[in-house]
Design a protein around this motif. Structure first.
Motif, PDB file in Angstrom:
ATOM      1  N   ASN A   1       1.612 -58.124  19.764  1.00 45.61           N
ATOM      2  CA  ASN A   1       2.131 -57.416  18.772  1.00 45.61           C
ATOM      3  C   ASN A   1       1.396 -56.749  17.850  1.00 45.61           C
ATOM      4  OD1 ASN A   1       4.353 -56.236  17.378  1.00 45.61           O
ATOM      5  ND2 ASN A   1       4.754 -58.073  16.058  1.00 45.61           N
ATOM      6  N   THR A   2       0.464 -55.972  18.399  1.00 39.60           N
ATOM      7  CA  THR A   2      -0.575 -55.287  17.410  1.00 39.60           C
ATOM      8  C   THR A   2      -0.474 -53.924  16.959  1.00 39.60           C
ATOM      9  OG1 THR A   2      -3.161 -54.621  17.441  1.00 39.60           O
ATOM     10  CG2 THR A   2      -2.060 -55.039  19.670  1.00 39.60           C
ATOM     11  N   SER A   3      -0.354 -53.809  15.785  1.00 43.30           N
ATOM     12  CA  SER A   3      -0.406 -52.304  15.266  1.00 43.30           C
ATOM     13  C   SER A   3      -1.644 -51.443  15.484  1.00 43.30           C
ATOM     14  CB  SER A   3       0.049 -52.320  13.950  1.00 43.30           C
ATOM     15  OG  SER A   3      -0.849 -53.496  13.195  1.00 43.30           O
ATOM     16  N   ALA A   4      -2.613 -52.286  15.772  1.00 43.79           N
ATOM     17  CA  ALA A   4      -4.115 -51.858  16.226  1.00 43.79           C
ATOM     18  C   ALA A   4      -4.366 -50.714  14.947  1.00 43.79           C
ATOM     19  CB  ALA A   4      -4.025 -51.320  17.395  1.00 43.79           C
TER      20      ALA A   4
ATOM     21  N   SER B   1     -17.202 -57.474  17.758  1.00 45.33           N
ATOM     22  CA  SER B   1     -16.949 -57.301  15.993  1.00 45.33           C
ATOM     23  C   SER B   1     -16.017 -58.162  15.768  1.00 45.33           C
ATOM     24  CB  SER B   1     -16.559 -56.129  15.808  1.00 45.33           C
ATOM     25  OG  SER B   1     -15.229 -55.768  16.327  1.00 45.33           O
ATOM     26  N   ALA B   2     -15.637 -58.378  14.460  1.00 43.66           N
ATOM     27  CA  ALA B   2     -14.786 -59.426  13.907  1.00 43.66           C
ATOM     28  C   ALA B   2     -13.544 -58.771  13.320  1.00 43.66           C
ATOM     29  CB  ALA B   2     -15.485 -60.209  12.931  1.00 43.66           C
ATOM     30  N   GLU B   3     -12.514 -59.232  12.731  1.00 39.08           N
ATOM     31  CA  GLU B   3     -11.351 -58.821  12.165  1.00 39.08           C
ATOM     32  C   GLU B   3     -11.238 -59.393  10.767  1.00 39.08           C
ATOM     33  OE1 GLU B   3      -7.647 -58.814  13.826  1.00 39.08           O
ATOM     34  OE2 GLU B   3      -6.583 -57.553  12.555  1.00 39.08           O
TER      35      GLU B   3
ATOM     36  N   GLY C   1      -4.640 -59.050  11.923  1.00 38.82           N
ATOM     37  CA  GLY C   1      -3.184 -58.038  12.291  1.00 38.82           C
ATOM     38  C   GLY C   1      -3.419 -57.441  13.886  1.00 38.82           C
ATOM     39  N   GLU C   2      -4.443 -57.795  14.442  1.00 38.95           N
ATOM     40  CA  GLU C   2      -4.564 -57.451  15.763  1.00 38.95           C
ATOM     41  C   GLU C   2      -5.156 -58.585  16.608  1.00 38.95           C
ATOM     42  OE1 GLU C   2      -6.964 -53.436  16.054  1.00 38.95           O
ATOM     43  OE2 GLU C   2      -7.741 -54.305  14.038  1.00 38.95           O
TER      44      GLU C   2
END
Ligand SMILES: Cc1cc2nc3c(=O)[nH]c(=O)nc-3n(C[C@H](O)[C@H](O)[C@H](O)COP(=O)(O)OP(=O)(O)OC[C@H]3O[C@@H](n4cnc5c(N)ncnc54)[C@H](O)[C@@H]3O)c2cc1C
Lengths: 406, 477
Positions: B156-159, B348-350, B429-430
């Protein structure tokens, strides 16, 4: 760069070093591969196989990588690895995709290095590919045809034979057009076009295979031998320009033969005609009402970025309607004939050429034009097998131009 | 569950072959490797390789596979395209992998206002299919060219999309067909255009991290395409950039569909590849939407008026499409360019900020690796979906590093990501919630919450057949 390196090392015939270099190409590329899998969807195999992960560009590359790193070249894995490596049609789509969207890896070099390695280890090529390789070696063509019948199709066409005659332009016909009767119209069309344009051209009396199939199937030694034979001939007859029918021969001379490009101008016939038509505008006899879609041969398009020239040639014909298929240019779908697959039955869920014909019909075309004898054959077979001859035909760009010329 | 003898694997294959034709089952080592690695830079591990990879076509086949797996207590891993960023597609025990790629049908029901697709459809193919009819796929992961719809829905990622603008994919999912881990087939949701009020089982599977069932069909609302306008703002420092973004929210501007940013050093690289003049600072690029060109442009101006208040070096709409495409792709290709230049892999990180502390969070993100034993050895790059208050601090991991060091680098990345998201009381959120992020989940929401998820999982999947390891999380180094 990798190719240059391989060629250079072969000159020294240092086998151990050759193998080490092949391994390095594979290991280096695979280590940098991020497994982002972007290459999947551009790969013809993703569309023609079932979507298993090993049957994709990075999947094949990782397979040979792990085979080396984990020492998986044991008996039971050998054939599986071989079948995976030889699935690839070498269309170059993955290389373009990786360059534009990901890590920019030489995926195809790694796959081809894997084939060479398997060949060195007597694991490759595929069993059905052994005969064409032997035939190239024995007869100078992969079809086992007699060398002396190679120029039979030219009877009555009044074309110079080099030697003894000489000419400015060498028209390199290639094995498939020379020997396949239903492809002779392509060769004849080009002869007609050259004569129409008053080109001083000739054909090698003893033309032999450029060696491309050998290299694609991993037989570097045979490729080198054919390269030497051809280079010797080109030099001895003092040729300045070579024009080929097949994009495969074209790519081989242009990008894979060492030290020829500086002395000899290499052109695919579509490039040659486009230039010649600038000097002499062709007159066409009528308006045509055909809807044509152009299928990009991989070795012209994805390997050499020649996308617009063949289309421009077709657009010169009055009345022509050119439509594009769903997958086109850089994203064009391979016909399935490249990479040595012309010489082997590969198990597929869907045949690539069948999918291509479906795409051509979907685009509303009644002619699918191409500029490669192998694409021509593959597409024609699909049309025949599906009994679609009343809806669509395949024609070479040269044929179309020649038919419409006044 | 331990590794099985080859006779056991033969038995599995024999049983699977009663469910799907044999040609859709592979057990060779190469498929087993490629079907269990992901984007992490380290090598596969032999002991975790799956036993077999199977490609069902129908929900009934999926159901039979899951029933069989339950009978013999063998794990099943659902695999879309294997591009997960959390380790969800790097299995920690052997099992059967269900590859979803054959479930790739798409049907567009314009008269109903929705489309239905199989989980194996690639996002890009769905997007192209619906775009030709004037619709828009309401999410845009960087992996759109390859990610499967099933993987996307599981996360469910808005990416790259700004959530607060058009929401998450789940907001458009009208209903699902799901095969539960015990093999039961259920349908959720509606064929209408109103999503159910109250309890809707859809929610367990959209963003369910593949824990509760295998999604075999997705029904999504058709969203009409919008008109777009484009804008840019360049700031001398990240502080003002962050303040500019805060203003957009605080001044109640209509939110852009996309709003990306690149810190100056990173932007310089992207600009250079695209042949653009080097930017004088850190860059924001945004896309606003409207029903008409004028509408989209008006909204872009409103957004710009907030951005301008923080004294950018430059802030304007971009009308020339060619220039916009260059600018936008300067952001899109950065990761690949960094990889191509260095010959190494991007990781990378989020980091997600709350609105209030965006400035501080931006500062933390730009010092992401300074004190980490392994990651501090590498140069940090920073960009992200700033409209969604998301930052992707990242590094290039040298290919020469050994597996252990690469693993430590990945673990450090997730640990620091967790610390920062805890500090700002946010969450990713991803990418999804578990696997490498499980320790974060426990810290962020507490042991009680985690136990609750485990209980829910047990209700759906009493034998822990489906995707084991994802919820438990990978052991950290
Ligand atoms: C270059 C690149 C860019 C990316 N950009 C983004 C981005 O911008 N935003 C983002 O969020 N992610 C991004 N990702 C990560 C990833 O692509 C996405 O999270 C995507 O949603 C995963 O899809 P997939 O098909 O590869 O799923 P997989 O990796 O195969 O699976 C992911 C999880 O979903 C589960 N799953 C898959 N199919 C189903 C199903 N049918 N039913 C139930 N569960 C299922 C799997 O079991 C697994 O747990 C990116 C990845 C790459 C390589």
């Amino acid at each position: 760069m990798n190719r240059e390196k391989m060629t250079r090392d072969l000159d020294n015939v240092d086998e151990e070093k050759f193998i080490e270099d092949l391994k390095e190409i594979i290991l280096d590329a695979a280590k940098r591969c991020r497994n982002c899998n972007y290459c999947f969807t551009i790969c013809p195999l993703f569309h023609s196989t079932r979507g298993f992960m090993s049957q994709t560009p990075s999947g094949i590359m990782q397979s040979i990588n792990y085979a080396l790193r984990w020492n998986l070249l044991k008996r039971e894995d050998q054939e599986i690895l071989r079948d995976l490596l030889y699935l690839c049609t070498t269309c170059n789509g993955c290389v373009l995709r990786c360059k534009s969207k990901a890590t920019g890896l030489p995926v195809l070099d790694a796959i081809e290095a894997g084939r060479k390695l398997l060949r060195e280890m007597m694991i490759g090529p595929l069993p059905q590919q052994r005969k064409p390789l032997k035939d190239i070696y024995l007869y100078g063509n992969p079809y086992g045809e007699k060398p002396e019948t190679r120029v039979d199709w030219l009877k009555g066409l009044n074309v110079k034979m080099i030697p003894p005659e000489s000419a400015e332009v060498l028209f390199y016909v290639g094995c498939t057009t020379a020997y396949e009767p239903n492809l002779h119209p392509i060769g004849k069309s080009l002869v007609r076009l050259f004569q129409y344009l008053h080109i001083n051209f000739g054909i090698l009396k003893e033309e032999v295979c450029c060696g491309e199939p050998a290299r694609r199937m991993g037989d570097e030694g045979l490729f080198r031998e054919m390269m030497t034979r051809n280079l010797d001939q080109f030099k001895s007859v003092g040729i300045k320009t070579i024009v080929t029918i097949s994009p495969h021969c074209f790519n081989t001379f242009l990008n894979e033969y060492s030290s020829i490009q500086e002395e000899i101008k290499i052109q695919h016939y579509t490039q040659f005609l486009a230039e010649a038509f600038k000097r002499r505008t062709p007159l066409f006899k009528r308006e045509i009402s055909s809807v044509i879609t152009y299928h990009d041969p991989c070795y012209l398009g994805k390997h050499n970025q020649i996308f617009s020239t063949p289309r421009e040639l077709l657009k010169m014909i009055p009345g022509v309607k050119l439509v594009e298929m769903k997958m086109t240019k850089e994203e064009s779908l391979c016909c399935g004939g490249g990479g040595g697959r012309m010489f082997a039955e590969v198990e597929e869920e869907r045949r690539l050429s069948d999918m291509r014909i479906a795409q051509a019909l979907e685009a509303g075309a009644n002619i699918v034009a191409t500029a490669c004898p192998w694409c021509y054959k593959m597409l024609q077979t699909s049309i025949q097998d599906a009994n679609l001859g009343n809806k669509i035909v395949v024609k070479d760009v040269a044929e179309i131009l020649s038919e419409e010329l006044n | 569950m331990t590794n099985m003898e080859s006779s056991g694997i033969d038995r599995i294959v024999k049983e699977l072959a009663k469910i799907v034709p044999e040609k859709y089952i592979l057990t060779h080592i190469f498929e087993r490797i490629k079907s269990s690695i992901d984007t992490f830079p380290y090598e596969a591990e032999r002991r975790n390789l799956p036993y077999a990879i199977v490609m069902p076509k129908t929900k009934e086949e999926v159901s039979e596979i899951l029933k069989y797996a339950n009978r013999i207590r063998v794990p099943v891993f659902i695999r879309g395209s294997g591009t997960s960023f959390t380790g969800a597609s790097r299995y920690q025990v052997p099992g059967i992998v269900i590859n979803t790629h054959r479930m790739d049908e798409i049907e567009i029901y314009e008269e109903f206002g929705f489309f239905e697709c199989g989980p194996g459809c690639i996002c890009e193919s769905v997007a192209k299919e619906i775009e030709t009819r004037g619709f828009f796929l309401p999410f845009a992961p960087g992996s759109r060219l390859i990610a499967s719809m099933g993987g996307l829905i599981a996360n469910n990622t808005s990416a790259h999309v700004v959530d607060a603008s058009i929401g998450k994919p789940g907001d458009y999912v009208l209903g699902l067909e799901v095969v539960l881990p015990n093999g039961e087939i259920i349908e959720t949701g509606t064929k209408g255009l109103r999503r159910p009020a109250g309890t809707d089982l859809t929610k367990f599977f959209v963003g369910g991290d593949g824990l509760f069932g295998m999604v075999t069909k997705i029904r999504m609302r058709l969203v009409p395409a919008f008109e777009m306008a484009y804008g840019i703002a360049i700031y001398k420092d990240l502080k003002s950039l962050a303040k500019g973004v805060q203003r957009i929210y605080r001044e109640r501007r209509p939110l852009p569909l996309f709003m990306e940013f690149m810190e100056k050093k990173t932007a310089e690289i992207g600009y250079k590849i695209k042949g653009l003049e080097i930017p004088k600072g850190s860059v924001i690029l945004f896309v606003s939407i409207g029903n008409s060109k004028e509408g989209a442009s008006q909204i872009a101006n409103q957004i710009l008026s907030s951005l301008v208040a923080e004294n950018p070096i430059e802030a304007q709409q971009i009308e020339e499409v060619e220039l916009w495409e260059k600018l936008w792709s300067s952001r899109e290709v950065i990761g690949s360019y960094l990889m191509q230049e260095s010959g190494n892999q991007w990781s990378s990180a989020e980091v997600v900020s709350n609105l209030m502390k965006l400035e501080e969070c931006m500062d933390d993100a730009s010092h992401f690796n300074y004190d980490l034993p392994v990651l501090s050895q590498l140069t940090l790059y920073l960009f992200g979906h700033i409209g969604g208050l998301t930052m992707h601090p990242g590094v290039i991991i040298p290919k020469e590093w050994d597996n252990e060091k690469k693993k430590r680098a990945v673990d450090e990345k997730f640990q620091r990501e967790a610390e920062l998201n805890l500090k700002y009381s946010t969450c990713g959120g991803e990418w999804g919630q578990f696997a490498k992020r499980t320790p974060f989940f426990i810290k962020r929401y507490g042991k009680e919450s985690y136990e609750l998820v485990k209980k829910i999982k047990k209700t759906f999947d009493p034998n822990n057949i489906l995707n084991p390891g994802v919820l438990e999380g990978e052991p950290q180094q």
